[in-house]
Design a protein around this motif. Sequence first.
Motif, short mmCIF file in Angstrom:
data_model
loop_
_atom_site.label_atom_id
_atom_site.label_comp_id
_atom_site.label_asym_id
_atom_site.label_seq_id
_atom_site.Cartn_x
_atom_site.Cartn_y
_atom_site.Cartn_z
N LEU A 38 -0.07 10.70 -21.47
CA LEU A 38 0.55 9.63 -20.68
C LEU A 38 -0.54 8.56 -20.49
CD1 LEU A 38 3.03 8.68 -19.09
CD2 LEU A 38 2.22 9.96 -17.13
N ASN A 39 -0.39 7.47 -21.21
CA ASN A 39 -1.48 6.50 -21.33
C ASN A 39 -1.70 5.67 -20.07
OD1 ASN A 39 -3.44 5.61 -23.09
ND2 ASN A 39 -2.22 3.89 -23.83
N PHE A 40 -0.67 5.56 -19.24
CA PHE A 40 -0.79 4.82 -17.98
C PHE A 40 -0.28 5.70 -16.85
CE2 PHE A 40 -1.35 1.40 -20.82
CZ PHE A 40 -2.07 0.44 -20.12
N LYS A 41 -1.04 5.73 -15.77
CA LYS A 41 -0.63 6.52 -14.61
C LYS A 41 -0.73 5.65 -13.37
CE LYS A 41 -2.16 10.85 -16.65
NZ LYS A 41 -3.21 11.86 -16.70
N GLN A 42 0.21 4.74 -13.26
CA GLN A 42 0.27 3.83 -12.10
C GLN A 42 -1.13 3.36 -11.68
OE1 GLN A 42 3.83 6.42 -10.15
NE2 GLN A 42 2.47 5.42 -8.73
N PRO A 43 -1.80 2.60 -12.52
CA PRO A 43 -3.18 2.20 -12.18
C PRO A 43 -3.28 1.44 -10.86
CG PRO A 43 -2.32 0.93 -14.04
CD PRO A 43 -1.37 2.05 -13.80
N PHE A 44 -2.21 0.72 -10.51
CA PHE A 44 -2.31 -0.09 -9.28
C PHE A 44 -2.08 0.74 -8.02
CE2 PHE A 44 -1.52 -3.03 -12.71
CZ PHE A 44 -2.48 -3.98 -12.48
N SER A 45 -1.85 2.05 -8.19
CA SER A 45 -1.78 2.92 -7.01
C SER A 45 -3.18 3.36 -6.60
CB SER A 45 -0.93 4.16 -7.31
OG SER A 45 0.40 3.78 -7.48
N ALA A 46 -4.17 2.80 -7.24
CA ALA A 46 -5.55 3.18 -6.94
C ALA A 46 -6.05 2.48 -5.68
CB ALA A 46 -6.44 2.79 -8.11
N LEU B 52 1.10 -0.75 -2.46
CA LEU B 52 1.35 -0.64 -1.01
C LEU B 52 1.89 0.73 -0.60
CD1 LEU B 52 2.87 -4.19 -0.43
CD2 LEU B 52 0.59 -3.40 0.19
N PHE B 53 2.64 1.35 -1.48
CA PHE B 53 3.22 2.66 -1.13
C PHE B 53 2.48 3.80 -1.84
CE2 PHE B 53 6.47 -0.49 -0.36
CZ PHE B 53 6.96 -0.12 0.89
N ARG B 54 1.20 3.59 -2.13
CA ARG B 54 0.47 4.57 -2.95
C ARG B 54 0.34 5.93 -2.27
NH1 ARG B 54 -2.85 0.82 -0.90
NH2 ARG B 54 -4.88 1.39 0.00
N LYS B 55 0.56 5.96 -0.96
CA LYS B 55 0.45 7.26 -0.28
C LYS B 55 1.80 7.94 -0.10
CE LYS B 55 -3.96 6.28 1.73
NZ LYS B 55 -4.60 5.47 2.73
N ASN B 56 2.86 7.22 -0.43
CA ASN B 56 4.21 7.79 -0.34
C ASN B 56 4.34 8.93 -1.34
OD1 ASN B 56 7.07 7.84 -1.52
ND2 ASN B 56 7.35 6.79 0.43
#
Lengths: 301, 409
Positions: B211-219, B364-368
Amino acid sequence: MLYTVNVKSSIIFYMFLFFLLMYSSYLIYDHNHQNMEHIKDFGLAKRTLSEEVSFDSVLLGGSNVAYSLSAEQLTLESNNFWFNFGLSSEGFKDENYWSYIEETIDKDKRSKIKFAVYSSISPFKSGHILYRKSSIQNIWGEIPLSFFPSLSLAHRLKSFFDNKKTLIYPMPLLRGDFNFKNKECNQNYIVRFEREMKEIVLQEWVESQSKDISRIFPNAKIIFVMPSEFYGSKYDRELADSMSNVLKNIVLSNPRLEIIYFSQNPFPSQKITCDSMLHGNSEGRQWRTKELSQFLSTIPK
Amino acid sequence: MGVNYFTYWILAAVLIAVGSNDILGSIEGIFWALIFSFVLIFGSKNSERFTLVAPYLLFFTISFTSLIGLTETLTGSHATSSTPMLYGLSFYTASIAYLHKKKLLMLVDVWKVSNPIMLFTGPMTLFIKDIRHRGIRHRINFYLPFFIIGLFYFKIIGGPLISFMFLINETDIVSSIVFAIIFEIFVYANFCGLSLMIYGISGIVGYQIPLNFKQPFSASNIIDFWRGWHTSLSAVLKELFYNPLRKKIGILGTLIVVYLASAMWHGIAFNFFLWGVFHALLFYITILINQYQVIWKNFFSVSIMFLAIIFGRFLFADSNVNRLIEKLHFKFIDFSVFEIFFSVPKISLIALSIGIFLIGIEFLFRKNHYVNKRTYKHLRLPISQFIIMLLFLLLAMSFGGEYAIYGQR
């Protein structure tokens, strides 16, 4: 774990099938309702007219030629007989356009053409040359049935509720010129300045276009014209000159390219443009044609 | 139920050839990729004298071809391979280098590393897991949503953003930053979209790929960001450079080497050099912030991450040295660049808004609990899938910009 799945989510598969069916139906509807008839009628009318009048010089290119160059005026101001073959979006792809020209003018007539003026906006838009290369549209802008529609469903729904009319090309005048008689020109467009700056792209484009023109019109003097445009305060002379110099160098440094290069001045006022920064209105057309005519008169016969 | 891998390879080749504008060029490219992969794997396995350097020679092959002008730099602005013979070179050489370094390389891997669908779109084939034993219904249920999300990202968000690409010519600071932000969204939508599509298709056929991308902006920081962005390349860089060097030359030196290697893989250009050094430094500063319990740690980490992403893209996107230097003068003129929002097609504005919205949700919801697994679970929910499909039905149109920015080269 990545590979955990709720098997109950089969609902997505059925949803997908439903949307696939809807989407396929819309693709077929869209394919049969591309609304390009006015462009087709405009191009076919030029074809018919060109069979009816005699000409020994041609104006080639896209809507910038159709709107803002006049074959009638050039005929009056020179010793040549001109015809305006400017088509909407220059046939949407270079191959389309040159095929149209070849099919419209028979070989014998083409061999007698003395001047071929080619004016294109392709270098004026970043990425436009490559975009045209990969275009799947036909000469009238229609796309074949493919994975994506020509217009989005949202666009069609909005136009339906707005009762919005699309831009219609009026039938051309005798020498293929644009008929401004019933045309209301809009000067309230947004101006955006850009240029194609990839030298390799420009070089390939110039070489390929000049090759096609000299093949189609083997005895003509070919003039590459950079069209007039209006950008007001957004005009970036440095960038414009830079691209113009690149083009000029490409032409001059390649002796195989037997073409003459001419860059037209920007329109002096927005008031003489029509619907776009690259289209003149009747007054703008007169102004731009005059400038071109003066340049042509300096070319040795 | 599923097709064997060779059939999948052939299907992939047909799909890529038919889907491209240049069928013959694509077939030629695929042919050479297969031949070169075979030669390189065969050569690597049979030259014991070069075992230590072989992975590095392989990895930097693309840098060499870039240096001598055989391949273009990979900024994301252009994609078409100018030399069909070198189609996908950067991807299969990096994959072979990785497998070689891990001592996993086998001759049969030629089919794995030269898979045309992967070479065309970008994810490196570091592993392919046979999951055909799982039922087709099970696979469809799990992998179809990935394909749908990918198609939506690629076509509805990425494609229309091509209208903003002319902004690369603007050199004032406001325009340059606006361009960097939009270009970042474009690259993400395009590359991640294609990667998710390929992930979905491969899974449905019966093969799990990285899986080449794993929600990078949830960092929450730049270290975490790279755990989600182009993960296959990150794995190669880690194996080839980070792991062997970390204890030998220290963390800062290692980071500089890793990022410069990454930069060189994208092409030999001044802007990539700047990008590599810049990212390595910010990565290192983030490590220091985490080590030394700095006050407002989270705030600094997030700020540095966005600085790295936006200014990093600012540097990365433009390989025209003169223009980049002019941009680096940070000349302020005015805010008139925002007028372009009135001049681009509405579909491009919608694409930009959706792109910002989805990235906003990722961050913004990275902890959801739907978001924190970083597997696009929030978009795989039935309600999200319904909205995505509905938007696709409403917004899809032939627009251009449908090219794989990270593939082919």
